[in-house]
Design a protein around this motif. Sequence first.
Motif, PDB file in Angstrom:
ATOM      1  N   ILE A 228       0.859  -1.179   0.000  1.00  0.00           N
ATOM      2  CA  ILE A 228       0.000   0.000   0.000  1.00  0.00           C
ATOM      3  C   ILE A 228       0.897   1.232   0.000  1.00  0.00           C
ATOM      4  CG2 ILE A 228      -1.842   1.257   1.166  1.00  0.00           C
ATOM      5  CD1 ILE A 228      -2.743  -1.305   2.470  1.00  0.00           C
ATOM      6  N   HIS A 229       0.779   2.030  -1.023  1.00  0.00           N
ATOM      7  CA  HIS A 229       1.652   3.197  -1.172  1.00  0.00           C
ATOM      8  C   HIS A 229       1.297   4.295  -0.159  1.00  0.00           C
ATOM      9  CE1 HIS A 229       3.737   2.292  -5.038  1.00  0.00           C
ATOM     10  NE2 HIS A 229       2.746   1.430  -5.136  1.00  0.00           N
ATOM     11  N   SER A 230       2.214   5.228  -0.002  1.00  0.00           N
ATOM     12  CA  SER A 230       1.894   6.453   0.720  1.00  0.00           C
ATOM     13  C   SER A 230       1.007   7.313  -0.172  1.00  0.00           C
ATOM     14  CB  SER A 230       3.174   7.196   1.114  1.00  0.00           C
ATOM     15  OG  SER A 230       3.891   6.466   2.077  1.00  0.00           O
ATOM     16  N   TRP A 231       0.710   8.515   0.260  1.00  0.00           N
ATOM     17  CA  TRP A 231      -0.256   9.325  -0.473  1.00  0.00           C
ATOM     18  C   TRP A 231      -0.031  10.795  -0.180  1.00  0.00           C
ATOM     19  CZ3 TRP A 231      -1.102   6.372   3.792  1.00  0.00           C
ATOM     20  CH2 TRP A 231      -1.469   7.048   4.958  1.00  0.00           C
ATOM     21  N   ALA A 232      -0.823  11.622  -0.847  1.00  0.00           N
ATOM     22  CA  ALA A 232      -0.852  13.064  -0.572  1.00  0.00           C
ATOM     23  C   ALA A 232      -2.287  13.534  -0.732  1.00  0.00           C
ATOM     24  CB  ALA A 232       0.077  13.819  -1.508  1.00  0.00           C
ATOM     25  N   LEU A 253      12.272  33.477  -5.669  1.00  0.00           N
ATOM     26  CA  LEU A 253      12.298  32.317  -6.551  1.00  0.00           C
ATOM     27  C   LEU A 253      11.427  32.483  -7.785  1.00  0.00           C
ATOM     28  CD1 LEU A 253      11.921  29.583  -3.758  1.00  0.00           C
ATOM     29  CD2 LEU A 253      14.046  30.448  -4.765  1.00  0.00           C
ATOM     30  N   VAL A 254      10.737  33.601  -7.893  1.00  0.00           N
ATOM     31  CA  VAL A 254       9.729  33.773  -8.944  1.00  0.00           C
ATOM     32  C   VAL A 254      10.350  33.783 -10.331  1.00  0.00           C
ATOM     33  CG1 VAL A 254       7.943  35.290  -9.865  1.00  0.00           C
ATOM     34  CG2 VAL A 254       8.152  34.963  -7.392  1.00  0.00           C
ATOM     35  N   ASN A 255      11.454  34.475 -10.496  1.00  0.00           N
ATOM     36  CA  ASN A 255      12.022  34.676 -11.829  1.00  0.00           C
ATOM     37  C   ASN A 255      13.238  33.789 -12.112  1.00  0.00           C
ATOM     38  OD1 ASN A 255      10.163  36.813 -12.507  1.00  0.00           O
ATOM     39  ND2 ASN A 255      11.319  38.132 -11.107  1.00  0.00           N
ATOM     40  N   THR A 256      13.406  32.773 -11.292  1.00  0.00           N
ATOM     41  CA  THR A 256      14.531  31.840 -11.468  1.00  0.00           C
ATOM     42  C   THR A 256      14.002  30.420 -11.542  1.00  0.00           C
ATOM     43  OG1 THR A 256      15.958  33.291 -10.158  1.00  0.00           O
ATOM     44  CG2 THR A 256      16.706  31.022 -10.481  1.00  0.00           C
ATOM     45  N   PHE A 257      14.512  29.629 -12.474  1.00  0.00           N
ATOM     46  CA  PHE A 257      14.112  28.215 -12.523  1.00  0.00           C
ATOM     47  C   PHE A 257      14.583  27.544 -11.239  1.00  0.00           C
ATOM     48  CE2 PHE A 257      14.228  23.747 -13.522  1.00  0.00           C
ATOM     49  CZ  PHE A 257      13.099  23.565 -14.302  1.00  0.00           C
ATOM     50  N   THR A 258      13.633  26.948 -10.519  1.00  0.00           N
ATOM     51  CA  THR A 258      13.904  26.462  -9.162  1.00  0.00           C
ATOM     52  C   THR A 258      13.743  24.955  -9.074  1.00  0.00           C
ATOM     53  OG1 THR A 258      13.046  28.552  -8.282  1.00  0.00           O
ATOM     54  CG2 THR A 258      13.297  26.728  -6.738  1.00  0.00           C
ATOM     55  N   VAL A 259      14.766  24.291  -8.533  1.00  0.00           N
ATOM     56  CA  VAL A 259      14.736  22.856  -8.256  1.00  0.00           C
ATOM     57  C   VAL A 259      14.575  22.700  -6.751  1.00  0.00           C
ATOM     58  CG1 VAL A 259      15.964  20.668  -8.453  1.00  0.00           C
ATOM     59  CG2 VAL A 259      16.258  22.428 -10.217  1.00  0.00           C
ATOM     60  N   LEU A 260      13.512  22.008  -6.327  1.00  0.00           N
ATOM     61  CA  LEU A 260      13.191  21.909  -4.901  1.00  0.00           C
ATOM     62  C   LEU A 260      13.448  20.505  -4.369  1.00  0.00           C
ATOM     63  CD1 LEU A 260      11.883  23.049  -2.272  1.00  0.00           C
ATOM     64  CD2 LEU A 260       9.686  22.249  -3.180  1.00  0.00           C
ATOM     65  N   TYR A 261      14.229  20.430  -3.290  1.00  0.00           N
ATOM     66  CA  TYR A 261      14.342  19.200  -2.493  1.00  0.00           C
ATOM     67  C   TYR A 261      13.722  19.514  -1.138  1.00  0.00           C
ATOM     68  CZ  TYR A 261      16.155  15.049  -0.199  1.00  0.00           C
ATOM     69  OH  TYR A 261      16.256  13.860   0.475  1.00  0.00           O
ATOM     70  N   SER A 262      12.573  18.910  -0.841  1.00  0.00           N
ATOM     71  CA  SER A 262      11.865  19.201   0.404  1.00  0.00           C
ATOM     72  C   SER A 262      11.690  17.931   1.213  1.00  0.00           C
ATOM     73  CB  SER A 262      10.489  19.808   0.099  1.00  0.00           C
ATOM     74  OG  SER A 262       9.767  20.074   1.286  1.00  0.00           O
ATOM     75  N   GLY A 263      12.259  17.913   2.421  1.00  0.00           N
ATOM     76  CA  GLY A 263      12.123  16.737   3.281  1.00  0.00           C
ATOM     77  C   GLY A 263      13.432  16.376   3.951  1.00  0.00           C
ATOM     78  N   ASN A 264      13.490  15.141   4.401  1.00  0.00           N
ATOM     79  CA  ASN A 264      14.650  14.682   5.147  1.00  0.00           C
ATOM     80  C   ASN A 264      15.863  14.510   4.240  1.00  0.00           C
ATOM     81  OD1 ASN A 264      16.099  13.710   7.360  1.00  0.00           O
ATOM     82  ND2 ASN A 264      15.567  11.590   6.916  1.00  0.00           N
ATOM     83  N   VAL A 335      13.550  14.150  -5.899  1.00  0.00           N
ATOM     84  CA  VAL A 335      13.431  13.070  -4.907  1.00  0.00           C
ATOM     85  C   VAL A 335      14.622  12.151  -5.088  1.00  0.00           C
ATOM     86  CG1 VAL A 335      12.039  11.098  -4.153  1.00  0.00           C
ATOM     87  CG2 VAL A 335      10.906  13.204  -4.911  1.00  0.00           C
ATOM     88  N   SER A 336      15.210  11.673  -3.991  1.00  0.00           N
ATOM     89  CA  SER A 336      16.379  10.803  -4.137  1.00  0.00           C
ATOM     90  C   SER A 336      16.396   9.718  -3.073  1.00  0.00           C
ATOM     91  CB  SER A 336      17.676  11.624  -4.052  1.00  0.00           C
ATOM     92  OG  SER A 336      17.893  12.077  -2.733  1.00  0.00           O
ATOM     93  N   GLU A 342      18.181   0.915  -1.284  1.00  0.00           N
ATOM     94  CA  GLU A 342      17.120   0.601  -2.233  1.00  0.00           C
ATOM     95  C   GLU A 342      16.241  -0.530  -1.687  1.00  0.00           C
ATOM     96  OE1 GLU A 342      14.483  -0.085  -5.042  1.00  0.00           O
ATOM     97  OE2 GLU A 342      15.763   1.682  -4.916  1.00  0.00           O
ATOM     98  N   SER A 343      14.933  -0.329  -1.747  1.00  0.00           N
ATOM     99  CA  SER A 343      13.883  -1.246  -1.276  1.00  0.00           C
ATOM    100  C   SER A 343      13.794  -1.337   0.246  1.00  0.00           C
ATOM    101  CB  SER A 343      14.040  -2.651  -1.868  1.00  0.00           C
ATOM    102  OG  SER A 343      15.087  -3.378  -1.254  1.00  0.00           O
ATOM    103  N   LEU A 344      14.600  -0.543   0.957  1.00  0.00           N
ATOM    104  CA  LEU A 344      14.529  -0.530   2.422  1.00  0.00           C
ATOM    105  C   LEU A 344      13.727   0.658   2.930  1.00  0.00           C
ATOM    106  CD1 LEU A 344      18.232  -1.445   3.309  1.00  0.00           C
ATOM    107  CD2 LEU A 344      16.264  -2.977   3.083  1.00  0.00           C
ATOM    108  N   VAL A 345      13.703   1.737   2.180  1.00  0.00           N
ATOM    109  CA  VAL A 345      12.932   2.929   2.534  1.00  0.00           C
ATOM    110  C   VAL A 345      12.178   3.403   1.294  1.00  0.00           C
ATOM    111  CG1 VAL A 345      14.516   3.675   4.357  1.00  0.00           C
ATOM    112  CG2 VAL A 345      14.850   4.480   2.018  1.00  0.00           C
ATOM    113  N   VAL A 346      11.114   4.161   1.528  1.00  0.00           N
ATOM    114  CA  VAL A 346      10.318   4.717   0.429  1.00  0.00           C
ATOM    115  C   VAL A 346      10.156   6.213   0.671  1.00  0.00           C
ATOM    116  CG1 VAL A 346       8.045   4.755  -0.663  1.00  0.00           C
ATOM    117  CG2 VAL A 346       9.098   2.571  -0.054  1.00  0.00           C
ATOM    118  N   PRO A 347      10.476   7.058  -0.305  1.00  0.00           N
ATOM    119  CA  PRO A 347      10.392   8.510  -0.113  1.00  0.00           C
ATOM    120  C   PRO A 347       8.937   9.005  -0.158  1.00  0.00           C
ATOM    121  CG  PRO A 347      11.098   8.032  -2.347  1.00  0.00           C
ATOM    122  CD  PRO A 347      10.997   6.711  -1.639  1.00  0.00           C
ATOM    123  N   SER A 348       8.364   9.328   0.992  1.00  0.00           N
ATOM    124  CA  SER A 348       6.977   9.803   1.041  1.00  0.00           C
ATOM    125  C   SER A 348       6.826  11.167   0.364  1.00  0.00           C
ATOM    126  CB  SER A 348       6.496   9.887   2.490  1.00  0.00           C
ATOM    127  OG  SER A 348       7.306  10.767   3.246  1.00  0.00           O
TER     128      SER A 348
END
Length: 451
Positions: A228-232, A253-264, A335-336, A342-348
């Motif tokens: 059962i997957h996580s969700w949003a 950040l409005v006028n710049t191409f932004t790459v977001l890493y959010s989380g742990n 997301v990384s 691999e297969s031990l954790v899942v990025p929510s």
Amino acid sequence: MRLNQWINGKLLQSISTRLEDKNEHSNSIRTQQSIKLSVVTQFFPPDYAATGQLIEELVKQLGQQGVDVEVFTSQPGYAFQSHTAPAVERKDRIRIQRSRTAQLWPGRIRGKAVNGVLYTLRAALYLLRAWRRNNVLLLTTAPPFLPIIGYLAYLLFRLPYVCILYDLYPDIAIALGVVSKRSWLVRMWRALNKQVWLNAKGIVVLSPGMKQRVVENCPQIADKISVIHSWANPDLIVPITKQENWFAWKHNLVNTFTVLYSGNMGRCHDIETMLEAAKELQDEPIQFVCIGSGAKRDELIQEVKRLGLNNFTFLPYQDKQVLPYSLTACDLSLVSVDASTESLVVPSKLYSAFATGRPVAVVCSPYSYLKQLIAEADCGATFDNGDSHGLAQFIRLLSRDPQLAERMGKAGRKYMRSHFTPKVISQQYLDVLQQAVLSQEIITMSESPTK
């Protein structure tokens, strides 16, 4: 005559089918109403830990479906406004009880271990008093050894339990080099895991790869494992253009191409590939924004300073009401997962990224289920661990082709709405819980003496 017989036969068949459907529906309602669920998890809001946020959404949905829910959790250790919360709360059909044990040094490994032990002892005492109020138990791996008390509750009170395996221990500790796979601790942990899993009425894992890992360790339980997957929540997180987003304006950040890493940014995440891509793009109008914390965050900050990179912005975790704005203050979500885990954790964080309506870039191993998931959703691209050049090229492509980015973002949100919403996922959990209660009732009836 034959025509009348055929009509009567079809009519009777139709009536019979409708009666069977009605009986099945009634049985489902009775089973659903009979569920008195106890959820035991260390993290729960106002904690901003992902585990707690997901559990809160899950129990809210189960409550709306008629399930009586009691949550036993800890005092917050990852909160913004307050480090204490009410000992007892009630929200509709949900009763929340918090342990008196506070979170001590939550940012340190030893502190986390001590907190986990103290909370588990409190949870055991809670079950000694509260087991009669519930007929099924749901436990998370927060802390990792918490499911053991589910096993003990089953031995003592025949209380059925279901485990949610958010992380696979001791495998993660082995992969990160914390313990040796030949150590006595690992042997003992795996023996306990086996007993916990064999006696559980259901086991929930978050990906097919996790299921495969568990089955390798305990083949006998393959039939009771549900993926059962996580969700949003697509109603909470909706696409907002950066021009209309106060968070994007606040952080330029409005006028710049932004790459977001959010989380742990922890030991299980590949931060190095992102850093190498940022080095390649340092002279281009592209900004990397990292929101959150974790063991690798300070290391990344120090390395960015050492290299003299000016294309990084670091921000702390954001409160829940800010997330709809912080998560959409970007042009690409990143997301990384580290190859070793691999297969031990899942990025929510992946599911929230889907909800934003932005394309997604995933860094993972060549064997990750995430590759198939992103391909099916057609919402971005995946890159092998270490393929920083490929990631940089994809970022360049999207920065120069906003229509492609928009199409991918819409596809990801559409895929999420059909597969990974609270309503869809909570029904899958409800099915597992109903089966757990039903199977225990059958065992109880078979063991009771006939008159």
